[in-house]
Structure formats: structure tokens, C-alpha cells
Design an enzyme around this catalytic site. Structure first.
Site, PDB file in Angstrom:
ATOM      1  CD  GLU A   2      -2.914   0.966   2.726  1.00  0.00           C
ATOM      2  OE1 GLU A   2      -2.982   0.491   3.664  1.00  0.00           O
ATOM      3  OE2 GLU A   2      -3.021   2.512   3.838  1.00  0.00           O
TER       4      GLU A   2
ATOM      5  CD  GLU B 249      -3.393   7.608   5.583  1.00  0.00           C
ATOM      6  OE1 GLU B 249      -4.661   7.001   5.277  1.00  0.00           O
ATOM      7  OE2 GLU B 249      -2.322   7.123   5.265  1.00  0.00           O
TER       8      GLU B 249
END
Length: 281
Positions: free
Chosen positions: A158, A163
Site C-alpha cells: 500500500e 492523508e
């Protein structure tokens, strides 16, 4: 992500020589091999040719993070705005909706989670997303990638391109998760914006080159990762096709619960997505 995780979760030379290391922008004149510009009428869903809309919560154990949103395929949660943008909106669930939740009987929020799995992927090169991110208590919007190697997470790999968590509205996190570095042990860097991420569009990008990944915001690199920085260098799992995900999560292990100050709706507005280099489209 599929976990977001509690902390949570290059263009190859045609002649076989080493790929150039990119530091913030694609070379002048290079054209993307795939792009999404989101032109279309308001309240139109994004093209199913490129985007899959995931739904639910309980069957996915709160998406691995005890999250409170139920992902839907409703235009209220993801649609074009008629002005060249894709808008992903987290909003309180309507009264009586009774959407099954992992952390409690019914999910109090709805949102959207879109991915390009099986449709579009980057092998080596650059992915950039120009977006305005929602901020506020209990929110975790994310722009990220998962590997297409068929392994279960975290073995599939990932890359979190961007974010912005909860009460840190000016902080952008870039993180990787893999076989021996995931959740709290994900390896990350961060940068600080001049203002709240919800106030303006920024270009969030990753340059994914052979054995090197560099994160940047608005063309300014802030973190580079190589295999030597992993707990076990052989656990580098990023030399593969990776697809893109866009979502706005609510609550869960990292941002904590929403409260009365949480904006509603909380919207991620995406101006464009562009893939440069080599991949599948």
C-alpha cells in the site's frame, strides 16, 4: 485502509537503461498515459469504465479501522459537480436508514470509496491528483494505492499518497505499508501546508520508480523511500502494478470519532487524476 491502518494505511527506459529519478514534476512535454478530468453533467456518477464504487461496512470489519461510515454508490456521496470535479462527500446517514455497521448496530455516516482496481494501474512513473481535502474532527480522507499482486493486505503493498487526519488540517502524510511494516509500523513522512488543506487545491503526487518512491505536494518533494529503509529490504513489494483509491473515512482508530464540529457534508473535491510513465489503462 483496507486497511487504512491505525496510523493509518518510473518511467522505465525503453532501451533498458536506468530510469531517471524524478523529484516533483513530470518532464516537460510528457503526456499522461491515463487521466481523469471529470467533465460531465452535475449528479453524474464517475465512469464505470475506470472506477469501481465499493459499498458497505460490516462485511469489511469497519474497513480494518473500526470506521463509522457506510460506503454507498449514491450520487449524494460521489458524483461529478458539473464544473469539472469529482466530489466525494461524507454526510450523516438519513434517519431510519439502518445501514449495518461493524462498530455499532447501524452506521451514523455515509461516504464513498472509489478504486480503479482491474481497470487502471501504475507500474512505474508518476501519479498526481489535484484535490481539495476535507478537514475536521473524526475525518480521514485518503488518496492511496494498493498492489495488484493478488496477496492479502499487507502483503499486497500500500502506498498512501495523501492523508489528512482529524485535527491536523495542515499536515499531509505519505506512508507505505507492506509485509513487515504496517499499521503503527507503516513507514511515513509528512509535510505542512501553509493553510488548512480544505481551503485550496493542491497537487498530491508520488513518483514510483524502480526501488524508489518519492512523495511531493505542489511539485515539492518531502519524503523518499528506498528498500534500505525497510525493516527487511527484501520486503519491498512495490515493483508491481498498483491501482488508485479515493475515499473519505469517518471515525475509527486514527482520527477518533466525529463531534458537533465535524463538517457535514465533508467533501473531497478532485480536479484531476493523471498517470505518467508505464502501466495499464
Amino acid at each position: 485502509m483496507l486497511a487504512l491502518g491505525a496510523l493509518l494505511g518510473g518511467l522505465l527506459s525503453g532501451c533498458g537503461g536506468p530510469a531517471p529519478v524524478r523529484t516533483g514534476t513530470p518532464p516537460a512535454g510528457e503526456e499522461p498515459f491515463w487521466q481523469a478530468e471529470f467533465d460531465g453533467a452535475a449528479a453524474t456518477r464517475p465512469s464505470e469504465r475506470y472506477w469501481t464504487t465499493e459499498t458497505g461496512n460490516r462485511d469489511f470489519e469497519g474497513w480494518g479501522n473500526n470506521e463509522l461510515q457506510y460506503y454507498t454508490d449514491d450520487v449524494a456521496n460521489s458524483a461529478l459537480d458539473g464544473e469539472g470535479h469529482l466530489v466525494i462527500s461524507a454526510r450523516p446517514a438519513s434517519a431510519g436508514s439502518e445501514l449495518p455497521c461493524w462498530t455499532q448496530e447501524f452506521c451514523p455516516w455515509t461516504s464513498a470509496r472509489l478504486n480503479t482496481g482491474g481497470k487502471v494501474a501504475l507500474t512505474h512513473g508518476r501519479v498526481e491528483i489535484r484535490a481539495k481535502m476535507p478537514t475536521g474532527t473524526g475525518l480521514l480522507p485518503a488518496i492511496w494505492m494498493l498492489g495488484d499482486n493478488g496477496a492479502e493486505w499487507p502483503g499486497q503493498g500500500e502506498i498512501d499518497i495523501c492523508e489528512v487526519v482529524g485535527g491536523e488540517p495542515r499536515t499531509v502524510y505519505g506512508t507505505v505499508h507492506g509485509p513487515t511494516y504496517f499499521n503503527e509500523d507503516g513507514i511515513d513522512g509528512s509535510t505542512t501546508l501553509a493553510a488548512d488543506a480544505s481551503q485550496a487545491f493542491h497537487t498530491y503526487a508520488v513518483d514510483k520508480q524502480p526501488r524508489r518512491i518519492t512523495w511531493s505536494v505542489d511539485g515539492k518533494p518531502y519524503f523518499t523511500l528506498t528498500p534500505s529503509m525497510l525493516p527487511e529490504p527484501d520486503d519491498w513489494v512495490f515493483e508491481q502494478d498498483m491501482h488508485l483509491l479515493l475515499n473519505v473515512a469517518v471515525g475509527g482508530d486514527w482520527p477518533g470519532p466525529p463531534d458537533a464540529s465535524t463538517p457535514s457534508p465533508a467533501t473531497m473535491t478532485v480536479d484531476h487524476v493523471r498517470f505518467y510513465g508505464r502501466g495499464r489503462a
